[in-house]
Write an enzyme that holds these catalytic residues in place. Structure first.
Site, short mmCIF file in Angstrom:
data_model
loop_
_atom_site.label_atom_id
_atom_site.label_comp_id
_atom_site.label_asym_id
_atom_site.label_seq_id
_atom_site.Cartn_x
_atom_site.Cartn_y
_atom_site.Cartn_z
N MET B 1 60.25 30.36 -0.60
CA MET B 1 59.34 31.48 -0.84
C MET B 1 58.70 31.95 0.47
O MET B 1 58.93 33.06 0.91
CB MET B 1 58.27 31.06 -1.84
CG MET B 1 58.79 30.95 -3.28
SD MET B 1 57.54 30.41 -4.50
CE MET B 1 56.53 31.89 -4.66
N ASP B 2 57.89 31.07 1.09
CA ASP B 2 57.10 31.50 2.25
C ASP B 2 57.99 31.86 3.43
O ASP B 2 58.86 31.09 3.82
CB ASP B 2 56.11 30.40 2.62
CG ASP B 2 55.23 30.04 1.44
OD1 ASP B 2 54.85 30.96 0.68
OD2 ASP B 2 54.95 28.85 1.23
N GLU B 3 57.74 33.02 3.97
CA GLU B 3 58.47 33.61 5.12
C GLU B 3 59.87 34.06 4.76
O GLU B 3 60.61 34.53 5.62
CB GLU B 3 58.57 32.68 6.34
CG GLU B 3 57.33 31.94 6.81
CD GLU B 3 56.02 32.61 6.50
OE1 GLU B 3 55.93 33.84 6.57
OE2 GLU B 3 55.07 31.90 6.13
N LYS B 94 51.65 30.35 -7.02
CA LYS B 94 53.06 30.62 -6.72
C LYS B 94 53.82 31.00 -8.00
O LYS B 94 54.65 31.90 -8.00
CB LYS B 94 53.73 29.38 -6.09
CG LYS B 94 53.51 29.26 -4.59
CD LYS B 94 54.10 27.96 -4.05
CE LYS B 94 53.96 27.84 -2.55
NZ LYS B 94 55.02 28.48 -1.78
#
Lengths: 167, 167
Positions: B1-3, B94
């Site tokens: 997910m992140d980046e 999230k």
């Protein structure tokens, strides 16, 4: 987690019996899920128990699960994978339950998933034949009332049998 | 997910700059993590942002991620796997973020994990070379300021390049 290291069905039965003046026992679940022995109009109640904030935090640990998992960890890389995605309210209770009862499993080795086809491991010990069929490694069926009639997997009755199998 | 599908570093920089009268930009992170350009005594603040209840819920979606993932899903089985275990407060944010921005990904295909060696898939698109090295399939490095100097993986600059590669 559920029915393998955490006794979710015992808590589920307890709450259902308490609120519905029923006397269901694990023996009544021979070959069935709790959902199969509870009438359809009570299914929303069964689901509500699973969605309640405290349900997954108060579960009893299955006999010998802590001792055997800790011993397995000395020889194997152990992950805990649980189909938590169906019940988002279970995330924090499950996480805290693991922290309390299995502090030797690092968070890096905990997996909240849905479909266990995504799990990359040599073995999966699970009570759910559907998940074992999806799994790409060797599935080991953990004995549970609902799965007594299931064939096609090596079956373990309890954690002492897991210990004998792997150690 | 992140980046990769969520722009976590933009939000992280924004909060840090706002509270510390700083002017860090993504360009300053060339070859570095935000942690590398912020002095050690501010690391607890950086960590606190990640642990705050709303952080992971307000992130911007990376350009073209929705369109390309939806297109990929017509041809491939797509899972979202995120190393959420380090920040348990991120579970619900999230989950809700995915529900809102990627409603076409069913919960059965969402994975909150730690170490991505546990992921069984043909490809993993990730910005983190450590996770790609642990992964057993083919790792694809998603371009991010911190990983500009990393070699050894096929690299994609954005979701349009993912689209070109797989579709």
């Amino acid at each position: 987690m559920d029915e393998v290291i955490a006794d979710a069905v015992a808590e589920h039965i307890l709450r259902y019996n308490r609120d519905h003046d029923a006397k269901i026992t694990k023996d009544d679940l021979h070959g069935k899920w709790l959902w199969d022995v509870v009438s359809l109009d009570h299914h929303p109640a069964l689901e509500a128990y699973l969605r309640s904030e405290d349900f997954f935090e108060v579960l009893d640990v299955m006999p010998d699960a802590q001792r055997v998992l800790e011993a397995l960890q000395r020889k194997y890389e152990v992950f805990i994978a649980t189909a938590a995605m169906e019940f988002p309210t279970s995330f924090m209770p499950k996480y805290r339950w693991l922290e309390r009862h299995f502090p030797f499993i690092p968070p890096s080795h905990v997996v909240f998933c849905g479909n266990k086809s995504i799990i990359h491991a040599d073995y999966l010990i699970d009570d759910n034949p559907r998940q074992l069929r999806l799994f790409s490694g060797e599935g080991i069926l953990f004995d549970s009332p609902h799965n007594v009639a299931v064939t096609g997997f090596r079956r373990v009755k309890n954690w002492r049998e897991v210990e004998a199998m792997f150690l």
